[in-house]
Design an enzyme around this catalytic site. Sequence first.
Site, PDB file in Angstrom:
ATOM      1  N   GLY A  14     -27.894  54.996 -23.568  1.00  0.00           N
ATOM      2  CA  GLY A  14     -28.037  53.742 -22.747  1.00  0.00           C
ATOM      3  C   GLY A  14     -27.632  52.243 -22.881  1.00  0.00           C
ATOM      4  CB  SER A 145     -35.595  47.803 -34.787  1.00  0.00           C
ATOM      5  OG  SER A 145     -36.384  47.203 -34.700  1.00  0.00           O
ATOM      6  CE1 TYR A 159     -38.426  49.855 -30.725  1.00  0.00           C
ATOM      7  CE2 TYR A 159     -39.029  47.914 -32.132  1.00  0.00           C
ATOM      8  CZ  TYR A 159     -38.059  48.614 -30.843  1.00  0.00           C
ATOM      9  OH  TYR A 159     -37.116  48.342 -31.382  1.00  0.00           O
ATOM     10  CE  LYS A 163     -36.359  51.872 -32.287  1.00  0.00           C
ATOM     11  NZ  LYS A 163     -34.790  51.885 -31.912  1.00  0.00           N
TER      12      LYS A 163
HETATM   13  N1  LIG Z   1     -33.754  43.978 -28.804  1.00  0.00           N
HETATM   14  C1  LIG Z   1     -33.811  43.609 -29.557  1.00  0.00           C
HETATM   15  O1  LIG Z   1     -34.052  42.795 -30.057  1.00  0.00           O
HETATM   16  C2  LIG Z   1     -33.740  44.655 -30.514  1.00  0.00           C
HETATM   17  C3  LIG Z   1     -33.934  44.670 -32.067  1.00  0.00           C
HETATM   18  C4  LIG Z   1     -34.605  46.080 -32.627  1.00  0.00           C
HETATM   19  C5  LIG Z   1     -33.892  47.321 -32.112  1.00  0.00           C
HETATM   20  N2  LIG Z   1     -33.146  47.250 -30.716  1.00  0.00           N
HETATM   21  C6  LIG Z   1     -32.677  48.794 -30.109  1.00  0.00           C
HETATM   22  O2  LIG Z   1     -31.905  48.741 -29.832  1.00  0.00           O
HETATM   23  C7  LIG Z   1     -31.388  49.584 -28.735  1.00  0.00           C
HETATM   24  C8  LIG Z   1     -30.775  49.163 -27.336  1.00  0.00           C
HETATM   25  O3  LIG Z   1     -32.482  47.735 -27.563  1.00  0.00           O
HETATM   26  P1  LIG Z   1     -31.421  47.283 -26.131  1.00  0.00           P
HETATM   27  O4  LIG Z   1     -32.590  45.481 -26.557  1.00  0.00           O
HETATM   28  O5  LIG Z   1     -30.583  46.914 -25.321  1.00  0.00           O
HETATM   29  O6  LIG Z   1     -33.051  47.550 -24.757  1.00  0.00           O
HETATM   30  P2  LIG Z   1     -32.708  47.773 -23.751  1.00  0.00           P
HETATM   31  O7  LIG Z   1     -31.879  46.175 -22.992  1.00  0.00           O
HETATM   32  O8  LIG Z   1     -34.114  47.038 -22.728  1.00  0.00           O
HETATM   33  O9  LIG Z   1     -31.896  48.664 -22.353  1.00  0.00           O
HETATM   34  C9  LIG Z   1     -33.093  50.168 -23.238  1.00  0.00           C
HETATM   35  C10 LIG Z   1     -31.563  51.090 -22.722  1.00  0.00           C
HETATM   36  O10 LIG Z   1     -32.163  52.421 -23.230  1.00  0.00           O
HETATM   37  C11 LIG Z   1     -32.474  53.136 -21.991  1.00  0.00           C
HETATM   38  N3  LIG Z   1     -32.820  54.116 -21.579  1.00  0.00           N
HETATM   39  C12 LIG Z   1     -34.579  53.939 -21.956  1.00  0.00           C
HETATM   40  N4  LIG Z   1     -35.338  54.628 -21.791  1.00  0.00           N
HETATM   41  C13 LIG Z   1     -34.303  55.942 -21.470  1.00  0.00           C
HETATM   42  C14 LIG Z   1     -35.203  57.452 -21.696  1.00  0.00           C
HETATM   43  N5  LIG Z   1     -35.723  58.199 -21.542  1.00  0.00           N
HETATM   44  N6  LIG Z   1     -33.320  58.725 -21.412  1.00  0.00           N
HETATM   45  C15 LIG Z   1     -32.715  57.738 -21.457  1.00  0.00           C
HETATM   46  N7  LIG Z   1     -31.575  56.146 -21.475  1.00  0.00           N
HETATM   47  C16 LIG Z   1     -33.198  55.174 -21.904  1.00  0.00           C
HETATM   48  C17 LIG Z   1     -32.065  52.497 -20.616  1.00  0.00           C
HETATM   49  O11 LIG Z   1     -31.516  53.088 -19.630  1.00  0.00           O
HETATM   50  P3  LIG Z   1     -31.737  52.234 -18.230  1.00  0.00           P
HETATM   51  O12 LIG Z   1     -30.770  51.401 -18.159  1.00  0.00           O
HETATM   52  O13 LIG Z   1     -31.024  53.125 -16.919  1.00  0.00           O
HETATM   53  O14 LIG Z   1     -33.278  52.087 -18.076  1.00  0.00           O
HETATM   54  C18 LIG Z   1     -31.333  50.912 -21.232  1.00  0.00           C
HETATM   55  O15 LIG Z   1     -29.502  51.398 -21.430  1.00  0.00           O
HETATM   56  C19 LIG Z   1     -32.893  50.826 -28.868  1.00  0.00           C
HETATM   57  O16 LIG Z   1     -33.183  51.491 -29.820  1.00  0.00           O
HETATM   58  C20 LIG Z   1     -34.126  49.087 -29.375  1.00  0.00           C
HETATM   59  O17 LIG Z   1     -35.039  49.762 -29.648  1.00  0.00           O
HETATM   60  C21 LIG Z   1     -33.878  46.415 -30.627  1.00  0.00           C
END
Ligand SMILES: NC(=O)c1ccc[n+]([C@@H]2O[C@H](COP(=O)([O-])OP(=O)(O)OC[C@H]3O[C@@H](n4cnc5c(N)ncnc54)[C@H](OP(=O)(O)O)[C@@H]3O)[C@@H](O)[C@H]2O)c1
Length: 262
Positions: A14, A145, A159, A163
């Site tokens: 991702g 998370s 979700y 996690k």
């Molecule tokens: N943002 C927050 O506030 C936050 C807080 C705590 C934890 N997190 C965790 O941090 C991580 C990254 O979050 P983010 O905010 O950067 O998320 P994001 O902007 O939604 O990006 C998600 C990424 O995961 C990829 N992805 C989704 N489903 C997939 C699948 N089935 N197979 C392969 N790749 C897949 C997407 O690929 P495509 O671009 O090709 O769609 C994208 O690169 C996640 O695990 C999330 O749960 C985020």
Amino acid sequence: MPADMDGKVALVTGSSRGIGKSIALRLAKGGSNVAVTYQRRSAEAAKVVDEIRGMKREAIAVGANITSREEVAEMVRSVEGRFGKIDILVNNAGLMKRHANSLEISDQDWKDILGVNLIGAYNCIWAVAPGMVKRRYGKIVNIASTSGLGNNVGGLLAYATTKAALIMLTKKMAMDLGGYKVNVNAVAPGAVRTEMIHVGRTEEEVQKMIEERSALAALKRISEPEEVANAVAFLSSDQSSFITGQVLMVDGGMAYYLSHSV
Ligand SMILES: NC(=O)c1ccc[n+]([C@@H]2O[C@H](COP(=O)([O-])OP(=O)(O)OC[C@H]3O[C@@H](n4cnc5c(N)ncnc54)[C@H](OP(=O)(O)O)[C@@H]3O)[C@@H](O)[C@H]2O)c1
């Protein structure tokens, strides 16, 4: 900044956007060559690859749906084929869906969220760890998370549950792989400024959430993706050689964790 990952090879799931993109760039800055992986957004992944090549590191983009073992196996085969090894695996790809009513989560939503956040992470470890075990070297970092430790954000039953399970996967894998010199840790971010915080919320609700989360944090703001990437870089490098099975919270000091003993 010390180039403490010189010559290492990292696979960051991702990493087409958001936190994963920041991690890929940060590991490259630390000296690592990087496999940038995505599910659908190939053009965005290609841009990250270009940026890394501009830093004089090697990079490739590989697409795979991590919920499929076959696709993950193929992804890992192509990365190992290109670089000869994988030293660092960052399980970052994640899926978040909000559900106003915890009793109305569809079977499909459960399968989708579990499939990416838990089984997808396991699939990647399943495919990458045998090479690490063979070479007696590896760093695995799972992006969990704060919701997996229990926070007060509503609508995240599925979700948050995945996690929490990812945190236990981290601890169990750390125990199972430690004897082979493979470290397994998790990073637990609070709210981070990416597309994900917009899922299921209006612009107004996003602003309200940012204000609420900022007020609860000792540092009085939410996180930028680069701040999560710095924590991942530490756990991906030999600077954290004697740390395994841990959850590093990157949440600006959330009041309810700081005010309770655990
Ligand atoms: N943002 C927050 O506030 C936050 C807080 C705590 C934890 N997190 C965790 O941090 C991580 C990254 O979050 P983010 O905010 O950067 O998320 P994001 O902007 O939604 O990006 C998600 C990424 O995961 C990829 N992805 C989704 N489903 C997939 C699948 N089935 N197979 C392969 N790749 C897949 C997407 O690929 P495509 O671009 O090709 O769609 C994208 O690169 C996640 O695990 C999330 O749960 C985020």
